[in-house]
Scaffold this motif. Structure first.
Motif, PDB file in Angstrom:
ATOM      1  N   CYS A   1       0.833  -1.212   0.000  1.00 31.72           N
ATOM      2  CA  CYS A   1       0.000   0.000   0.000  1.00 31.72           C
ATOM      3  C   CYS A   1       0.863   1.255   0.000  1.00 31.72           C
ATOM      4  CB  CYS A   1      -0.953  -0.008   1.187  1.00 31.72           C
ATOM      5  SG  CYS A   1      -0.178  -0.385   2.772  1.00 31.72           S
ATOM      6  N   ALA A   2       1.931   1.226   0.790  1.00 31.29           N
ATOM      7  CA  ALA A   2       2.809   2.403   0.846  1.00 31.29           C
ATOM      8  C   ALA A   2       3.514   2.613  -0.490  1.00 31.29           C
ATOM      9  CB  ALA A   2       3.829   2.243   1.969  1.00 31.29           C
ATOM     10  N   ASP A   3       3.774   1.514  -1.203  1.00 36.41           N
ATOM     11  CA  ASP A   3       4.439   1.629  -2.507  1.00 36.41           C
ATOM     12  C   ASP A   3       3.573   2.341  -3.532  1.00 36.41           C
ATOM     13  OD1 ASP A   3       6.617   0.326  -1.602  1.00 36.41           O
ATOM     14  OD2 ASP A   3       6.147  -1.610  -2.522  1.00 36.41           O
ATOM     15  N   VAL A   4       2.231   2.197  -3.420  1.00 37.28           N
ATOM     16  CA  VAL A   4       1.369   2.775  -4.444  1.00 37.28           C
ATOM     17  C   VAL A   4       0.679   4.068  -4.005  1.00 37.28           C
ATOM     18  CG1 VAL A   4       0.926   0.569  -5.582  1.00 37.28           C
ATOM     19  CG2 VAL A   4      -0.629   1.356  -3.780  1.00 37.28           C
ATOM     20  N   CYS A   5       0.749   4.399  -2.722  1.00 41.88           N
ATOM     21  CA  CYS A   5       0.029   5.590  -2.240  1.00 41.88           C
ATOM     22  C   CYS A   5       0.571   6.849  -2.914  1.00 41.88           C
ATOM     23  CB  CYS A   5       0.162   5.722  -0.728  1.00 41.88           C
ATOM     24  SG  CYS A   5      -0.580   7.256  -0.117  1.00 41.88           S
ATOM     25  N   PRO A   6      -0.309   7.623  -3.598  1.00 39.32           N
ATOM     26  CA  PRO A   6       0.174   8.800  -4.306  1.00 39.32           C
ATOM     27  C   PRO A   6       0.692   9.898  -3.354  1.00 39.32           C
ATOM     28  CG  PRO A   6      -2.210   8.722  -4.345  1.00 39.32           C
ATOM     29  CD  PRO A   6      -1.745   7.423  -3.767  1.00 39.32           C
ATOM     30  N   ALA A   7       0.273   9.832  -2.094  1.00 40.84           N
ATOM     31  CA  ALA A   7       0.754  10.840  -1.146  1.00 40.84           C
ATOM     32  C   ALA A   7       1.865  10.268  -0.257  1.00 40.84           C
ATOM     33  CB  ALA A   7      -0.403  11.350  -0.295  1.00 40.84           C
ATOM     34  N   LYS A   8       2.347   9.097  -0.625  1.00 39.18           N
ATOM     35  CA  LYS A   8       3.409   8.428   0.139  1.00 39.18           C
ATOM     36  C   LYS A   8       3.115   8.356   1.638  1.00 39.18           C
ATOM     37  CE  LYS A   8       7.560   7.824  -1.522  1.00 39.18           C
ATOM     38  NZ  LYS A   8       8.954   7.917  -1.818  1.00 39.18           N
TER      39      LYS A   8
END
Lengths: 198, 459
Positions: free
Chosen positions: B364-371
């Motif tokens: 999830c952290a890899d794809v989150c646009p807001a990191k």
């Protein structure tokens, strides 16, 4: 809740963190080189078409297209000064009759304020549109875009968007995938979104 | 040991729904990768955008809010402030009642789901209709969205067609094209007779005093063409400094959400309209509902969420269990962190099991646009729940182990005994979770316990 109390609560909460400096960035940091290649007009046409929009560069080809779709009646936005001879081929109203005839127009035609290459968007501002319904209610909608008004990048576009009470970017026909992921065009707005570049 | 609610839900899930959720989630994840790479083939450029999206919302929350309020007011917008869901709901009803309005159209908004607005308005005699197709489908059957971007991801075409028939929208027809056209006809009447439109806001631009809405269907524009009054409700975390920063977010939002380069419609609303058919007045309600509490906590990063759904699309647990398993407005990794926070410390027990529905794989952290560092936040939430001594179903008791691990002498004394495990009749265990686990596994012989001796001699 009182405005000041609300804002103070936010300020107090924010105070629990060390202040972070606002990042500086260059406009080009966000610009896609692939989406903007070939210049503003070429990029607009490519990206708009990729979203299933139809592009016409001559009135004749537009008339032919509208006829092939079985169009007989249309509504032209009052702020569109030139009808490009469409009135010779179709019965065109200059006002959207919301009360008596909301579904009575085969197509709508309105003036776009400008267009953007990077995201393939046509822009309608309230300041250039007499009636929002012309752009959204008919099954086919044609936007008249002045080729000189096409800007290349989204930041350029954004810089001239938010100066009207309302503006909207439209990148193609209205669409959904809400039923089992199947793409269907023409949900509430146009199932066919065309552009006439003049 | 009781079974976790989320496991139970997954066990009873219709296999067809399971497959649909899986395909849709994977499709969005693949689309995200593809469109980001197409747009930003340069090494690190997309990554830089994500960093910017994170950093821009680490800064000046209160100042942005103050600026936004000032600009909105000078644009002729009435700005209101709601401390919680109850106050927000009452404010909205009050605006509607004062205008003697009866018909409301809604533009999809997770914030209105969060404050459970629809039921409240309908109970108070207001005809409230969701105009996003997916939202309409679940609204008529009284369901919650099971995905924040694709609310009806769990529904099959046949039962949508049956619902449309049951609720008088159209005769039975399960062709997706026809379902959509039938909804178009039904909603058109609703638009044309609407008095009030209620929307959320994807972003609020502080400097310009504008709200930004992103849709594919065009329901935002249609609603805002027909109604006389526009009410927008937004958490204060939706505010960004200006339209300059918006380029960062618009370039990430649609690609992360559905794998499109951009949404079909992006509306910029600065106040009452000037076109012939347009709202004559506009309200913006800023909602707290626990957000200032979250901002002041170690979970503040979760407020940077732009509700794109990339985290749930990518989550191996979400793909298996689907959104309703999370029992709240926000599912997936986002929901694991946000649901207990919104529920508040007094209601922690309600969602105490959610943080365990995570393998900490980090996707999830890899794809989150807001990191947003979601796995870190999940760990922090586990810690918070542990410290609050809230009972968690299916929690393994580690007390004995903790006692041993914190008593060095005892620990050392017991080490040689671990070889005893080799004599345990493990294969005889046939029942319970241990039995199931051992059915397909054989333990290797334990040969450890000699390291300290060896180290003393050779170290």
């Amino acid at each position: 809740m009182d405005k000041q109390i609300f804002i103070d609560k936010v300020r107090q909460a924010q105070g629990k963190h060390n202040p972070v400096p606002m990042p500086t960035f260059d406009e080009n940091d966000t610009v896609s080189t692939t989406a903007t290649r070939g210049g503003a007009k070429a990029a607009f046409m490519r990206n708009f078409t990729a979203n299933h929009g139809d592009v016409f560069e001559s009135c004749d080809s537009l008339v032919e297209f509208l006829k092939s779709k079985g169009c007989k009646t249309g509504v032209a936005d009052a702020k569109l000064s030139d009808l490009f001879g469409l009135e010779k081929h179709f019965e065109i109203s200059r006002e959207f009759d919301r009360q008596n005839n909301p579904d009575g127009y085969d197509f709508g035609i309105s003036k776009a304020s400008f267009a953007i290459g990077e995201n393939g968007a046509i822009v309608f501002k309230d300041s250039d549109t007499a009636d929002r319904l012309n752009t959204i209610a008919p099954w086919i909608h044609v936007a008249v875009v002045d080729s000189k008004s096409i800007v290349s990048t989204l930041p350029e576009g954004l810089a001239q968007t938010v100066d009207s009470p309302y503006a909207v970017y439209v990148t193609g026909p209205s669409k959904t995938t809400d039923v089992e992921g199947v793409l269907v065009e023409g949900v509430h707005g146009p199932g066919v979104q065309a552009v006439l570049i003049v | 040991m009781s079974v976790q609610k989320i496991d139970e839900f997954c066990k009873n899930l219709d296999p067809v729904v399971k497959k649909a959720v899986r395909i849709a989630s994977i499709g969005s994840t693949v689309g995200r990768e593809k469109t980001l790479l197409e747009a930003y083939p340069e090494e690190g450029k997309a990554e830089h955008l994500r960093e910017l999206a994170n950093a821009i919302r680490s800064y000046n929350w209160a100042e942005n809010l103050e600026t936004a309020v000032k600009s909105l007011e000078s644009n002729g917008v009435k700005v209101l402030f709601a401390e919680d869901a109850d106050e927000a709901r009452r404010m909205i009803l009050d605006i509607i009642a004062k205008r003697r309005a009866k018909n409301v159209v809604k533009v999809k908004s997770m914030t209105t789901e969060e404050i459970e607005l629809n039921d409240f308005l309908i109970k108070n005699g207001i005809d409230t209709v969701e105009t996003d197709l997916g939202e309409l489908i679940i609204q008529i059957d009284g369901e919650r969205p099971s995905h924040i971007v694709k609310p009806a991801i769990h529904r099959r075409r046949e039962d949508i067609a049956r619902s449309f028939e049951k609720h008088g929208i159209s005769a039975y027809d399960d062709n997706p094209q026809h379902i959509t056209l039938n909804a178009r006809k039904y909603l058109r009447k609703k638009y044309l007779s609407a008095d009030v439109v209620i929307s959320g806001a994807n972003y609020v631009l502080a400097k310009e005093g504008a709200i930004v809405l992103a849709t594919n269907e065009g329901n935002s524009r249609f609603s805002m063409a027909c109604s006389k009054t526009h009410i927008a409700i937004a958490g204060f975390e939706k505010i960004i400094p200006s339209s300059r920063e918006l380029a960062v977010f618009l370039n990430l939002l649609a690609r992360s959400a559905t794998g499109q380069h951009s949404t079909v419609y992006t509306d910029f609303v600065r106040g009452p309209g000037s076109a012939k058919n347009s709202p004559q007045e506009m309200f913006v309600i800023f909602l707290d509902n626990g957000r200032s509490r979250i901002l002041g906590s170690e979970f503040s990063d979760i407020l940077k969420c732009m509700r794109c759904g990339a985290c749930m699309n990518r989550c191996p647990v979400f793909r298996l269990v689907s959104g309703h398993a999370y029992r709240a407005t926000y599912p997936g990794p986002l929901g694991i962190v946000l649901s207990p926070l919104l529920a508040g410390d007094d209601n922690l027990e309600k969602f105490a099991d959610l943080p365990k529905a995570c393998s900490l794989c980090g996707a999830c952290a890899d794809v989150c646009p807001a990191k947003i560092p979601l796995p870190d936040l999940v760990l922090k939430m586990r810690d918070k729940i542990k410290r609050a001594h809230v009972p968690v179903p299916n929690d393994i008791n580690f007390k004995a182990w903790a006692f041993l691990a914190t008593s060095p002498k005892l620990w050392r004394a017991l080490i040689p005994l671990n070889k005893l495990a080799n004599f345990l009749p493990l294969n005889a265990i046939k029942i319970g979770p241990m039995g199931r686990w051992l059915k397909s596994r054989t333990l290797p012989k334990l040969r450890g316990g000699n390291f300290r001796k060896w180290f003393k001699k050779n170290g």
